[in-house]
Design a protein around this motif. Structure first.
Motif, PDB file in Angstrom:
ATOM      1  N   PRO A 213       0.809  -1.223   0.000  1.00 24.55           N
ATOM      2  CA  PRO A 213       0.000   0.000   0.000  1.00 24.55           C
ATOM      3  C   PRO A 213       0.841   1.271   0.000  1.00 24.55           C
ATOM      4  N   PHE A 214       2.129   1.147  -0.326  1.00 26.35           N
ATOM      5  CA  PHE A 214       3.001   2.319  -0.405  1.00 26.35           C
ATOM      6  C   PHE A 214       4.143   1.983  -1.366  1.00 26.35           C
ATOM      7  N   PRO A 215       4.867   2.996  -1.859  1.00 23.47           N
ATOM      8  CA  PRO A 215       5.938   2.736  -2.833  1.00 23.47           C
ATOM      9  C   PRO A 215       7.061   1.890  -2.241  1.00 23.47           C
ATOM     10  N   LEU A 216       7.643   1.046  -3.072  1.00 21.05           N
ATOM     11  CA  LEU A 216       8.760   0.199  -2.658  1.00 21.05           C
ATOM     12  C   LEU A 216      10.069   0.870  -3.077  1.00 21.05           C
ATOM     13  N   PRO A 217      10.911   1.279  -2.111  1.00 16.98           N
ATOM     14  CA  PRO A 217      12.180   1.925  -2.488  1.00 16.98           C
ATOM     15  C   PRO A 217      13.172   0.917  -3.063  1.00 16.98           C
ATOM     16  N   PRO A 218      14.153   1.375  -3.838  1.00 16.54           N
ATOM     17  CA  PRO A 218      15.190   0.465  -4.332  1.00 16.54           C
ATOM     18  C   PRO A 218      15.909  -0.216  -3.175  1.00 16.54           C
ATOM     19  N   SER A 219      16.449  -1.382  -3.449  1.00 17.48           N
ATOM     20  CA  SER A 219      17.129  -2.156  -2.416  1.00 17.48           C
ATOM     21  C   SER A 219      18.246  -1.347  -1.770  1.00 17.48           C
TER      22      SER A 219
END
Length: 484
Positions: A213-219
């Motif tokens: 339910p929210f953006p996934l940041p880069p690893s």
């Protein structure tokens, strides 16, 4: 007390409350309206709702014979508080059978019985709803059911976070453990721990096999994200070792930190402006007197010196407030002592600026008893309240200061006919650096410290302070101290 509840009036009034919510109203205005509806329908002399957090409670809404308790703190270790927060969820008690300072004052006002129900969410007590009665007859059992229902309505408002809790240490918005999720290559959730459900409000059934339910940041990176409800999350992600392409995501609620950062930025901006203004004026007049002394008249020189003195006083007062706020200063370590409240008020008024002093109307009863507290700090309290009243009202309007005695408390009120205060702001006004809406900040300068210091000073003397809108327009600030 009526033998039966006026259910038609209760239902009609509750309909008005629901219409308020549907129209966008929330928080204290809705809660107070609910109490106003319930009081006559229940035949109660007064109603009150106390909000509770880990550090204790505070009366945030009150009507009728209980209205004077508005703003009153309820320590977590008070015997009456312990009694009300334990045992049955709904109970009826004889007020004079409870030990505690507040209950003693209620009994002194002629209130005999109380039906109280806890407002709970998932086992957490967010507050308690009180119906107070002056008669000796016991309220009927049906009163218990209605009060329990109304307490559940209030708990539902807390669950929706619709303007409640008023104070940031309530259990609904308390800091929780970090949320943890595992997502697959398509970004769908494969693991959702209980803390994740608590932080986001989404159960495992609602989250599993669905996108985050929210953006996934880069690893390996961190991202701060604002949710639609206004809360902030700090999100981190990393690759999960193994043959599958899985990502582990952790997140936590950083709303309080964001608010502190905002308060800090606002404080720096506002304080810079507040400091710069008197310094600029002082420097301007000092340069004028230095460069043009011979060509100025005596009247011009006196006026220049007068303005420099006034602005220097403003600057000194602002610096004192900043230092007091930074040091969390209160009355000090001196024990409370009886003092003449009327004489202390007259002395404090004499030290106010002349233009403010001319607007004050002081009314003191001849038999005003002594108060118990720290007399020197009263000057700070009155100065802040009177300055606030003057700032938010017309320059030609009067500011009334009157005092009274009520049971075991002595009080004084500072009343103005200014722009007033919105009901949902009567508690937030005591927060440090809080100054109302942005439009208000532009129109009314200040660092947002005055009322914060007032509450700290008064409560350290076992008193309490509250604000309320004044009938006909304006604001009433009331300070209550123990009798000496």
């Amino acid at each position: 007390m009526p033998e039966r509840i006026d259910f038609p009036a209760l239902i009609a009034g509750h309909t008005v409350v629901i219409e308020m919510i549907n129209s966008g109203d929330a928080g204290l205005p809705v809660l107070t309206q609910l109490l106003r509806v319930a009081q006559p329908a229940l035949g109660a002399a007064g109603m009150a709702f106390a909000e509770f957090g880990p550090s204790g409670g505070r009366v945030i809404a009150a009507t009728g014979a209980a209205e004077w308790t508005l703003g009153r703190p309820l320590p977590a270790d008070d015997p009456a508080t312990v009694c009300l927060l334990s045992g049955p969820r709904v109970q009826q008690v004889r007020i004079d059978h409870l030990s505690g300072k507040l209950t003693g004052e209620l009994a002194g006002c002629g209130l005999r019985r109380m039906v109280v129900s806890r407002a709970e969410i998932g086992g957490h007590t967010v507050g308690s709803l009180h119906a107070l009665y002056s008669g000796d007859d016991e309220p009927a059992v049906e009163h218990h059911g209605v009060i329990a229902y109304l307490a559940s309505c209030v708990a539902h408002m807390y669950g929706d976070q619709s303007g409640l809790p008023v104070h940031g240490d309530g259990p609904v918005v308390a800091a929780l453990a970090d949320g943890l999720a595992v997502v697959d290559r398509d970004g769908h959730v494969r693991l959702w721990n209980p803390a994740a459900a608590q932080v986001t409000g989404r159960s495992a059934d609602q989250a599993l096999s669905r996108p985050l339910p929210f953006p996934l940041p880069p690893s390996g990176q961190v991202r701060d994200h604002r949710l639609p409800d206004g809360r902030w999350l700090r999100i981190t992600s990393g690759e999960l070792p193994g043959p599958g392409v899985l990502r582990v995501v952790t997140f936590r609620d950083i709303t309080d930190q964001q608010r502190r950062d905002h308060d800090r930025e606002l404080f720096v901006a506002v304080t810079s402006h507040e400091l710069r203004t008197p310094v600029t004026v002082i420097k301007g007049y000092a340069d004028t007197l230095t460069d043009h002394w011979e060509s100025l008249t005596d009247a011009d020189r006196r006026q220049g010196a007068r303005v420099i003195g006034q602005r220097a006083n403003e600057l000194a007062r602002l610096v004192d407030r900043l230092l007091s706020s930074a040091a969390e200063a209160g009355p000090g370590d001196d024990p409370p002592a009886p003092f003449d409240l009327g004489d202390a008020l007259r002395t404090a008024i004499a030290d106010l600026p002349a233009e403010l002093r001319r607007r004050l109307v002081l009314r003191l009863p001849a038999d005003l008893p002594k108060a118990l507290g720290h007399r020197p700090s009263l000057a700070t309290v009155l100065t802040e309240l009177a300055t606030n009243a003057g700032k938010y009202s017309a320059a030609d309007s009067s500011i009334e200061i009157d005092a009274a005695v009520d049971g075991q408390m002595v009080s004084f009120r500072v009343s103005d006919r200014g722009i007033g205060i919105r009901p949902e702001h009567v508690e937030r006004a005591f927060d440090r650096f809080w100054q109302g809406e942005s439009g208000d900040r532009r129109g009314y300068p200040g660092a947002g410290l005055g009322l914060y210091l007032v509450r700290r000073i008064v409560e350290q003397q076992n008193g309490w302070v509250s604000l309320r809108p004044r009938t006909g327009g304006g604001t009433v600030a009331e300070v209550r101290l123990p009798r000496g």
